[in-house]
Structure formats: structure tokens, C-alpha cells
Design a protein around this motif. Structure first.
Motif, PDB file in Angstrom:
ATOM      1  N   LEU A 161      -6.499   1.779  -5.943  1.00 59.40           N
ATOM      2  CA  LEU A 161      -6.546   2.258  -4.472  1.00 59.40           C
ATOM      3  C   LEU A 161      -7.429   1.358  -3.749  1.00 59.40           C
ATOM      4  CD1 LEU A 161      -6.212   5.699  -3.295  1.00 59.40           C
ATOM      5  CD2 LEU A 161      -8.225   4.199  -2.363  1.00 59.40           C
ATOM      6  N   ALA A 162      -7.026   0.768  -2.565  1.00 62.38           N
ATOM      7  CA  ALA A 162      -7.900  -0.243  -1.983  1.00 62.38           C
ATOM      8  C   ALA A 162      -7.856   0.128  -0.321  1.00 62.38           C
ATOM      9  CB  ALA A 162      -7.353  -1.452  -1.991  1.00 62.38           C
ATOM     10  N   ALA A 202       7.494  -1.883   2.417  1.00 63.26           N
ATOM     11  CA  ALA A 202       8.651  -2.635   1.602  1.00 63.26           C
ATOM     12  C   ALA A 202       7.856  -3.495   0.384  1.00 63.26           C
ATOM     13  CB  ALA A 202       8.914  -3.798   2.697  1.00 63.26           C
ATOM     14  N   GLY A 203       6.550  -3.811   0.425  1.00 60.39           N
ATOM     15  CA  GLY A 203       6.026  -4.518  -0.782  1.00 60.39           C
ATOM     16  C   GLY A 203       4.378  -4.492  -0.672  1.00 60.39           C
ATOM     17  N   GLY A 204       4.020  -4.968  -1.676  1.00 59.38           N
ATOM     18  CA  GLY A 204       2.461  -4.925  -1.740  1.00 59.38           C
ATOM     19  C   GLY A 204       1.787  -5.594  -0.661  1.00 59.38           C
ATOM     20  N   THR A 216       1.642  -3.563   2.422  1.00 58.65           N
ATOM     21  CA  THR A 216       0.520  -2.528   2.327  1.00 58.65           C
ATOM     22  C   THR A 216      -0.894  -3.362   2.685  1.00 58.65           C
ATOM     23  OG1 THR A 216       1.852  -1.484   0.513  1.00 58.65           O
ATOM     24  CG2 THR A 216      -0.362  -0.726   0.704  1.00 58.65           C
ATOM     25  N   VAL A 217      -1.169  -4.656   2.381  1.00 59.30           N
ATOM     26  CA  VAL A 217      -2.272  -5.053   2.435  1.00 59.30           C
ATOM     27  C   VAL A 217      -2.371  -5.320   3.955  1.00 59.30           C
ATOM     28  CG1 VAL A 217      -3.533  -7.327   2.396  1.00 59.30           C
ATOM     29  CG2 VAL A 217      -2.675  -6.310   0.267  1.00 59.30           C
ATOM     30  N   GLY A 235      -4.334   1.697   0.877  1.00 53.65           N
ATOM     31  CA  GLY A 235      -3.205   1.491   0.183  1.00 53.65           C
ATOM     32  C   GLY A 235      -3.287   1.599  -1.345  1.00 53.65           C
ATOM     33  N   ILE A 236      -2.243   2.093  -1.962  1.00 53.57           N
ATOM     34  CA  ILE A 236      -2.209   2.294  -3.646  1.00 53.57           C
ATOM     35  C   ILE A 236      -1.016   1.457  -3.969  1.00 53.57           C
ATOM     36  CG2 ILE A 236      -0.934   4.379  -3.452  1.00 53.57           C
ATOM     37  CD1 ILE A 236      -2.753   5.137  -5.908  1.00 53.57           C
ATOM     38  N   SER A 237      -1.225   0.593  -5.089  1.00 52.93           N
ATOM     39  CA  SER A 237      -0.287  -0.264  -5.755  1.00 52.93           C
ATOM     40  C   SER A 237      -0.648  -0.771  -6.938  1.00 52.93           C
ATOM     41  CB  SER A 237      -0.231  -1.662  -4.798  1.00 52.93           C
ATOM     42  OG  SER A 237       1.052  -2.129  -5.102  1.00 52.93           O
ATOM     43  N   GLY A 238       0.058  -1.580  -7.456  1.00 55.95           N
ATOM     44  CA  GLY A 238      -0.306  -2.209  -8.706  1.00 55.95           C
ATOM     45  C   GLY A 238      -1.338  -3.276  -8.772  1.00 55.95           C
ATOM     46  N   ILE A 239      -2.033  -3.435  -9.849  1.00 62.34           N
ATOM     47  CA  ILE A 239      -3.024  -4.340  -9.890  1.00 62.34           C
ATOM     48  C   ILE A 239      -2.806  -5.700  -9.213  1.00 62.34           C
ATOM     49  CG2 ILE A 239      -4.978  -5.677 -11.467  1.00 62.34           C
ATOM     50  CD1 ILE A 239      -5.046  -2.834 -12.931  1.00 62.34           C
TER      51      ILE A 239
END
Length: 318
Positions: free
Chosen positions: A122-123, A182-184, A187-188, A199-203
Motif C-alpha cells: 500500500l503506497a 487499468a494498471g499499476g 494507480t501511481v 494505491g495498492i498493487s504488487g511490489i
């Protein structure tokens, strides 16, 4: 004499045909080429070939859409009872089956192996007032509707992780303001321009942006701190009972013979220990997350129950 030679030739032909049949496996990749599932399936068999574990022919079929349920439905119909038919799937599939009202029943397939995992983080924006996971959770408790969080598809593993965090913190899951992206990278962008509070996503989706100073990672969903994120506490370490990974694994066809299932379990067990596969994991940045056979089947059942309960709590499923 000729009759005897003919019978021997016929028997030899049968053996060769059986060997040829055994030396071919079909693999369903229920996603478009180039994605994580596609890479998992293809690279697992390339490493298996390199290690001499399985050197036969492999045919791949890509059929993406609806969290893998379209490809798996086709696999379920077309490959039933096939002795050497396998499919790649993962955590996303579990929720997608429920959300898409798919007829797929994962318990009908033969569990072969869970291979990899990517944990979630989570960032927030680098200069956000949220300096810790506690700060973020306090805002979530105070006004969940105003605390917009971006991530992958609704009901996917990112959404599930946020819902588990909310549950652990006593925040009603249905009140979350989760906005699928739509993608990481999207989100950023949302985090940086302020349309998302977090935002929350894979490392792998976030780590480079964190290193570049655009975002700050507040927590990771592993059981213990990671070497490459040594300064980032786990959710559990911060007091929230959340551990979840975006895992990927292999299923055998419905009614796959027991002997074939055992053979593939053995092959993937050997793959997990091979230098060739370890090199793939390092190159791809995947974490090993191996579990095989019946134990993997029990995990799928447990994970299905957990994820589907969260979807019900979030009002996404009945």
C-alpha cells in the motif's frame, strides 16, 4: 515367420505411439500473451526442459478475459479426462469465478502445484500526511468515502487486500471507496496527482516509483519484512492481521488419471528445486511459493472461502 514379424512391428508401433502421446502436454494460459500467467506457464516448461525434468512437446493455448474464467471454462469443457492437460491460474481467478457467475468449480480440477507469489504493498504520495499504515487507517476510519484507494479490478486481489485491512481495523468493507485502475502506472498517476489518497498493487508495480521518490510505501502483505523492502513494515507488524499474495499455480484437467496427477506433482516438485527455475524466479522478481498436490487443493479451498466471504462483505457477491 512373416506373421510373427508383423506382430512384433505392430507391438513396437504401439509402444512408440504411446511414448509419443506421453511426450506431449497441452497447457491452457487463460490470459493474453505477455502477461504474468502466460510467462509463468511458458517459463516453467522452458525451465523444466532445461533441467531435463520434462523434455516432451508442449502446446500452449492463450484465451484471456474475465479473470481467467473464459480460458478455464474452455479448458474444463475441452480437456476433461485428458491425461496430460494442464492450466495456469491464480488468486485472481478465485474472485473472478464468483463475480462473473462462472460455472467453473475449482475443486473439480486436479491440484498440481502452487508456484509463485507476488505480495502487495500500500503506497501514498511521497509528501502525503500519512507517514505510516496507522495514519492511513485512521483516515480510513474517520471518513472511508473520502479516502479513495486505487488498485486492480473490482474483486481482485488488490481489492481483497484492502478489504482485509479494513476488516482488521474495524472499518465496514461496504463503505470503502475503492477505484479500479487499468494498471499499476495508472494507480501511481492517481496517487501523485491527488485523485487517489493511496494505491495498492504488487511490489513490482510500485517499487521503482518508490525508489524514484514519487510515492511512499507504507506496508507490505508478507508475513515477515522483505530484504528488498527492509524499511517497510508488514501489515501484521503494524497490528493488522493481513497476509495475502497474488499467487499463481497449475491445475490438471478434470478427471485426470491419478497416476498422471502424481507424475506432474513430482515434476513440478523437481522444478521447484532446480537451478533453472530459481534463475527464472530471480530474473522475473517472483517469490517462490511452492505447495503441491492435495495440500495445494486444501489451500485452494481455504482461499476460495476467504475471498468469497470478503466479496460478500463488500457487497460484490451474494
Amino acid at each position: 515367420m512373416k506373421a510373427m514379424q508383423w506382430m512384433k512391428a505392430l507391438a513396437l508401433g504401439a509402444v512408440l505411439c504411446a511414448g509419443a502421446a506421453h511426450a506431449q502436454v497441452s497447457v491452457m494460459l487463460p490470459a493474453n500473451p505477455g502477461g504474468g500467467w502466460d510467462a509463468t506457464g511458458r517459463q516453467a516448461f522452458q525451465a523444466m526442459n532445461q533441467a531435463g525434468i520434462y523434455t516432451g512437446t508442449v502446446s500452449y493455448t492463450n484465451k484471456g478475459g474475465a479473470g481467467g474464467t473464459i480460458g478455464l471454462a474452455d479448458f474444463q469443457r475441452a480437456q476433461k479426462g485428458k491425461p496430460d492437460a494442464l492450466a495456469v491460474f491464480g488468486a485472481i481467478t478465485v474472485g473472478a469465478i464468483t463475480l462473473n457467475k462462472s460455472p467453473i468449480d475449482l475443486s473439480q480440477f486436479k491440484p498440481v502445484a502452487r508456484l509463485t507469489a507476488e505480495y502487495l504493498v500500500l503506497a501514498v504520495k511521497a509528501d502525503s500526511s500519512y507517514k505510516s499504515l496507522d495514519d492511513f487507517v485512521a483516515a480510513l476510519k474517520s471518513d472511508p468515502g473520502a479516502t479513495a484507494v486505487g488498485g486492480g479490478s473490482a474483486g481482485g486481489v488488490d481489492h481483497i487486500a484492502l478489504a482485509l485491512l479494513a476488516q482488521s481495523a474495524g472499518v465496514p468493507v461496504q463503505s470503502l471507496n475503492y477505484i479500479p485502475q487499468a494498471g499499476g502506472s495508472d494507480t501511481v498517476i492517481g496517487i501523485v496527482n491527488g485523485t487517489l489518497k493511496a494505491g495498492i498493487s504488487g511490489i513490482s508495480e510500485f517499487q521503482q516509483f518508490a525508489q524514484d521518490g514519487r510515492i511512499r510505501i507504507l506496508g507490505v502483505t508478507t508475513a515477515e519484512r522483505m530484504k528488498n523492502l527492509a524499511d517497510v513494515p508488514t501489515f501484521k507488524e503494524s497490528g493488522y492481521d493481513v497476509e495475502i499474495a497474488n499467487w499463481r499455480g497449475i491445475l490438471g484437467s478434470i478427471d485426470m488419471p491419478e497416476a498422471n496427477q502424481k507424475e506432474w506433482v513430482d515434476r513440478f516438485s523437481k522444478l521447484n528445486e532446480s537451478d533453472a527455475w530459481k534463475a527464472v524466479l530471480e530474473k522475473q522478481g517472483w517469490d517462490p511459493y511452492f505447495l503441491a498436490g492435495d495440500e495445494f487443493g486444501e489451500f485452494i479451498q481455504s482461499e476460495s472461502g476467504r475471498i468469497n466471504q470478503v466479496l460478500k462483505d463488500a457487497g460484490l457477491a451474494k
